[in-house]
Design a protein around this motif. Structure first.
Motif, PDB file in Angstrom:
ATOM      1  N   LEU A  45       0.859  -1.184   0.000  1.00 15.74           N
ATOM      2  CA  LEU A  45       0.000   0.000   0.000  1.00 15.74           C
ATOM      3  C   LEU A  45       0.893   1.231   0.000  1.00 15.74           C
ATOM      4  N   TRP A  46       0.815   1.987  -1.075  1.00 17.60           N
ATOM      5  CA  TRP A  46       1.604   3.231  -1.163  1.00 17.60           C
ATOM      6  C   TRP A  46       0.718   4.390  -0.750  1.00 17.60           C
ATOM      7  N   LYS A  47       1.263   5.237   0.131  1.00 18.66           N
ATOM      8  CA  LYS A  47       0.470   6.384   0.594  1.00 18.66           C
ATOM      9  C   LYS A  47       1.183   7.672   0.235  1.00 18.66           C
ATOM     10  N   SER A  48       0.435   8.591  -0.326  1.00 19.51           N
ATOM     11  CA  SER A  48       1.013   9.900  -0.639  1.00 19.51           C
ATOM     12  C   SER A  48       1.354  10.632   0.650  1.00 19.51           C
ATOM     13  N   GLU A  49       2.446  11.384   0.622  1.00 21.71           N
ATOM     14  CA  GLU A  49       2.785  12.204   1.796  1.00 21.71           C
ATOM     15  C   GLU A  49       2.125  13.572   1.718  1.00 21.71           C
ATOM     16  N   LYS A  50       1.593  13.891   0.548  1.00 26.23           N
ATOM     17  CA  LYS A  50       1.055  15.247   0.359  1.00 26.23           C
ATOM     18  C   LYS A  50      -0.474  15.288   0.350  1.00 26.23           C
ATOM     19  N   THR A  51      -1.074  14.196  -0.106  1.00 31.90           N
ATOM     20  CA  THR A  51      -2.545  14.186  -0.200  1.00 31.90           C
ATOM     21  C   THR A  51      -3.037  12.900   0.467  1.00 31.90           C
ATOM     22  N   ASP A  52      -4.352  12.654   0.391  1.00 32.71           N
ATOM     23  CA  ASP A  52      -4.848  11.409   0.984  1.00 32.71           C
ATOM     24  C   ASP A  52      -4.886  10.263  -0.047  1.00 32.71           C
ATOM     25  N   ALA A  53      -4.176  10.438  -1.159  1.00 31.34           N
ATOM     26  CA  ALA A  53      -4.182   9.408  -2.204  1.00 31.34           C
ATOM     27  C   ALA A  53      -3.410   8.165  -1.759  1.00 31.34           C
ATOM     28  N   THR A  54      -3.920   7.009  -2.147  1.00 33.25           N
ATOM     29  CA  THR A  54      -3.214   5.754  -1.890  1.00 33.25           C
ATOM     30  C   THR A  54      -3.236   4.910  -3.163  1.00 33.25           C
ATOM     31  N   ILE A  55      -2.244   4.031  -3.292  1.00 28.23           N
ATOM     32  CA  ILE A  55      -2.242   3.073  -4.405  1.00 28.23           C
ATOM     33  C   ILE A  55      -1.979   1.699  -3.799  1.00 28.23           C
ATOM     34  N   LEU A  56      -2.875   0.756  -4.094  1.00 23.97           N
ATOM     35  CA  LEU A  56      -2.642  -0.613  -3.641  1.00 23.97           C
ATOM     36  C   LEU A  56      -2.088  -1.416  -4.808  1.00 23.97           C
ATOM     37  N   LEU A  57      -0.869  -1.906  -4.638  1.00 31.42           N
ATOM     38  CA  LEU A  57      -0.303  -2.806  -5.650  1.00 31.42           C
ATOM     39  C   LEU A  57      -0.470  -4.228  -5.131  1.00 31.42           C
ATOM     40  N   ASP A  58      -1.327  -4.988  -5.811  1.00 33.62           N
ATOM     41  CA  ASP A  58      -1.562  -6.380  -5.427  1.00 33.62           C
ATOM     42  C   ASP A  58      -0.948  -7.265  -6.510  1.00 33.62           C
ATOM     43  N   TYR A  59       0.211  -7.834  -6.209  1.00 37.02           N
ATOM     44  CA  TYR A  59       0.826  -8.710  -7.219  1.00 37.02           C
ATOM     45  C   TYR A  59       0.795 -10.165  -6.762  1.00 37.02           C
ATOM     46  N   SER A  60      -0.105 -10.438  -5.770  1.00 33.87           N
ATOM     47  CA  SER A  60      -0.188 -11.799  -5.220  1.00 33.87           C
ATOM     48  C   SER A  60      -0.808 -12.788  -6.210  1.00 33.87           C
ATOM     49  N   LYS A  61      -1.495 -12.260  -7.228  1.00 34.48           N
ATOM     50  CA  LYS A  61      -2.158 -13.166  -8.179  1.00 34.48           C
ATOM     51  C   LYS A  61      -1.248 -13.518  -9.362  1.00 34.48           C
ATOM     52  N   ASN A  62       0.027 -13.166  -9.245  1.00 33.69           N
ATOM     53  CA  ASN A  62       0.982 -13.576 -10.278  1.00 33.69           C
ATOM     54  C   ASN A  62       1.590 -14.930  -9.899  1.00 33.69           C
ATOM     55  N   LEU A  63       2.100 -15.630 -10.901  1.00 31.40           N
ATOM     56  CA  LEU A  63       2.620 -16.985 -10.671  1.00 31.40           C
ATOM     57  C   LEU A  63       4.053 -16.921 -10.145  1.00 31.40           C
ATOM     58  N   ILE A  64       4.185 -16.367  -8.931  1.00 34.27           N
ATOM     59  CA  ILE A  64       5.504 -16.214  -8.321  1.00 34.27           C
ATOM     60  C   ILE A  64       5.494 -16.812  -6.911  1.00 34.27           C
ATOM     61  N   ASP A  65       6.698 -17.065  -6.397  1.00 34.66           N
ATOM     62  CA  ASP A  65       6.840 -17.374  -4.976  1.00 34.66           C
ATOM     63  C   ASP A  65       8.072 -16.624  -4.478  1.00 34.66           C
ATOM     64  N   ALA A  66       8.445 -16.845  -3.218  1.00 36.06           N
ATOM     65  CA  ALA A  66       9.522 -16.050  -2.621  1.00 36.06           C
ATOM     66  C   ALA A  66      10.836 -16.223  -3.379  1.00 36.06           C
ATOM     67  N   GLU A  67      11.112 -17.466  -3.791  1.00 36.43           N
ATOM     68  CA  GLU A  67      12.377 -17.727  -4.465  1.00 36.43           C
ATOM     69  C   GLU A  67      12.439 -17.044  -5.842  1.00 36.43           C
ATOM     70  N   VAL A  68      11.297 -17.082  -6.544  1.00 37.14           N
ATOM     71  CA  VAL A  68      11.234 -16.434  -7.868  1.00 37.14           C
ATOM     72  C   VAL A  68      11.431 -14.923  -7.700  1.00 37.14           C
ATOM     73  N   LEU A  69      10.742 -14.357  -6.716  1.00 37.34           N
ATOM     74  CA  LEU A  69      10.843 -12.918  -6.506  1.00 37.34           C
ATOM     75  C   LEU A  69      12.279 -12.512  -6.164  1.00 37.34           C
ATOM     76  N   GLU A  70      12.915 -13.324  -5.338  1.00 37.34           N
ATOM     77  CA  GLU A  70      14.302 -13.038  -4.945  1.00 37.34           C
ATOM     78  C   GLU A  70      15.222 -13.058  -6.177  1.00 37.34           C
ATOM     79  N   ALA A  71      15.000 -14.041  -7.050  1.00 37.40           N
ATOM     80  CA  ALA A  71      15.837 -14.125  -8.258  1.00 37.40           C
ATOM     81  C   ALA A  71      15.557 -12.954  -9.201  1.00 37.40           C
ATOM     82  N   LEU A  72      14.298 -12.513  -9.239  1.00 35.93           N
ATOM     83  CA  LEU A  72      13.968 -11.355 -10.096  1.00 35.93           C
ATOM     84  C   LEU A  72      14.665 -10.092  -9.584  1.00 35.93           C
TER      85      LEU A  72
END
Ligand SMILES: O=P(O)(O)OC[C@H]1O[C@@H](O)[C@H](O)[C@@H](O)[C@@H]1O
Length: 328
Positions: A45-72
Motif C-alpha cells: 500500500l503506497w500512501k502519498s505524503e502530500k494528499t490522501d491518495a493511496t495506491i494498492l499494488l496487489d501482485y499476489s495473483k501472479n505466478l511467483i513465490d519467494a524464491e522467484v521474486l528473490e531471483a527477479l
C-alpha cells in the motif's frame, strides 16, 4: 553506460531453472490455500505524503513465490537498475540510440527536488505558466475566435506520443472535464477521421492544437494542413489563423513556417521522449479539458511517484516490481 542483455546475467539462468523446476506448475488456488498471508506478503500500500491518495499494488495473483521474486530482484541488481535510475535522474544520456538524456521527470519536478542540470529545465515553469494563462483564457471564454465568439471545440492533431497520452488522460479524468468544451483527437491519416471531426465543428469556435515533437510527421502535417484549409475556406483571412491554431513542438522553425504565431507556440525539449510527453506542452489538451489546476495536480502526483521510484529499495519499488513481474 553500456547496456547488456538481461539474458546475459547469472540471475537469468537461475530464473530459467526455477521456471523449469517449479515455475510452470505454480497453481494460484493451491498457493493461496497453502499460504494464508500470500496477499499481504505480495502486496503493497503506497500512501502519498502530500494528499490522501493511496495506491494498492496487489501482485499476489501472479505466478511467483519467494524464491522467484528473490531471483527477479537479483536480476535487477545484476543489471544495475539502481545505477541506471540514478544515471537517468542525473541527466546522463541513457537514450543511447539518440544520444540524449531522458528527463520527463524534470517536467513534473515542480518543487525542484532533483536539481537537474540540463538546458531547457529552467524553461519548464515559464512554459507551464504559458499553458496556464492560455488554457484559462480559453476555458473562461476570454479567448475569442475570429468573429468574437468563445471556443467551443478543441481538436488535437497528433499521432503516437503526441496523441495517446492526452487521449488516455482526458478519458480517465472525464469526471473533471469542462462539459461545454468538446475535445476531439485526430491521429489517423485516413481522411475520414478529420472529415468526420470537422463535420461537428464550427470554424468560428474551434481551436486546433497541432501536437508534434518534430513537426515533420507526415500524418500530423497532412491533417493540420486539411484543418487549416477548411478553416481558411470560411475565415478567408490568414491573419485569423493566429486565433485558431496553436503548436506544441520542439521545432519552432517548422511551426512558424506552418503559419503559427510565436505566442501560440508551446515548446518542450529533445530530452522529452514521445511516449512520456503528456507531462509537457503536449498535455495542453489535458489542461484545456480538465483545467490547469487539475493538470498541475497530475504533475504533483507523478512527481511523488518519481520520488518513490528514485528512493525506494528495489524490493519495495512499485515500478521496478511491476517491470520484473512483467519479465517473469
Ligand atoms: O510528435 P511527433 O514528432 O509528430 O511524433 C509522433 C510519433 O511518431 C512516431 O513515428 C514515433 O514512433 C512516436 O514515438 C512519436 O510519438
Amino acid at each position: 553506460m553500456a547496456h547488456k542483455l538481461a539474458s546475459s546475467h547469472p540471475a537469468w539462468n537461475k530464473l530459467e531453472q526455477l521456471y523449469e523446476s517449479k515455475g510452470k506448475q505454480i497453481n494460484l488456488t493451491k498457493a493461496f490455500n497453502e499460504d494464508k498471508k500470500r496477499f499481504s506478503t505480495y502486496s503493497q500500500l503506497w500512501k502519498s505524503e502530500k494528499t490522501d491518495a493511496t495506491i494498492l499494488l496487489d501482485y499476489s495473483k501472479n505466478l511467483i513465490d519467494a524464491e522467484v521474486l528473490e531471483a527477479l530482484v537479483q536480476l535487477a541488481k545484476e543489471a544495475k537498475v539502481q545505477e541506471q535510475v540514478d544515471a537517468m535522474f542525473s541527466g546522463e544520456h541513457i537514450n543511447t540510440s539518440e544520444d540524449r538524456s531522458v528527463l520527463h521527470v524534470a517536467l513534473r519536478d515542480l518543487p525542484g527536488d532533483f536539481s537537474i542540470n540540463e538546458p531547457g529545465v529552467e524553461e519548464v515553469k515559464p512554459e507551464l505558466e504559458h499553458m496556464k494563462s492560455f488554457s484559462e483564457a480559453v476555458r473562461s471564454g476570454a479567448w475569442k475566435g475570429y468573429t468574437g465568439k468563445p471556443i467551443k471545440s478543441i481538436v488535437n492533431i497528433g499521432i503516437g506520443g503526441s496523441d495517446l497520452g492526452p487521449v488516455m488522460v482526458t478519458e480517465a479524468l472525464k469526471p473533471y472535464a469542462k462539459r461545454d468544451l468538446d475535445a476531439h483527437f485526430v491521429s489517423n491519416i485516413d481522411g475520414t477521421h478529420m472529415a468526420e471531426t470537422l463535420k461537428v465543428c464550427d470554424p468560428e469556435t474551434t481551436l486546433f492544437i497541432v501536437a508534434s515533437k518534430t513537426f515533420t510527421t507526415q500524418e500530423t502535417i497532412t491533417n493540420a494542413t486539411t484543418a487549416r484549409d477548411w478553416f481558411l475556406e470560411n475565415a478567408k483571412d490568414k491573419a485569423h489563423v493566429a486565433k485558431h491554431f496553436v503548436a506544441l513542438s520542439t521545432n519552432v522553425k517548422a511551426a512558424t513556417d506552418f503559419g503559427i504565431a510565436k505566442e501560440n507556440m508551446f515548446k518542450f525539449w529533445d530530452w522529452v521522449g514521445g511516449r512520456y510527453s503528456l507531462w509537457s506542452a503536449i498535455g495542453l489538451s489535458i489542461a484545456l479539458v480538465i483545467g490547469f489546476d487539475n493538470f498541475e495536480q497530475l504533475l504533483h502526483g507523478a512527481h511523488e511517484m518519481d520520488l518513490h521510484y528514485k528512493n525506494a529499495k528495489l524490493e519495495e519499488n512499485i515500478p521496478v516490481l511491476l517491470a520484473l513481474i512483467g519479465i517473469w
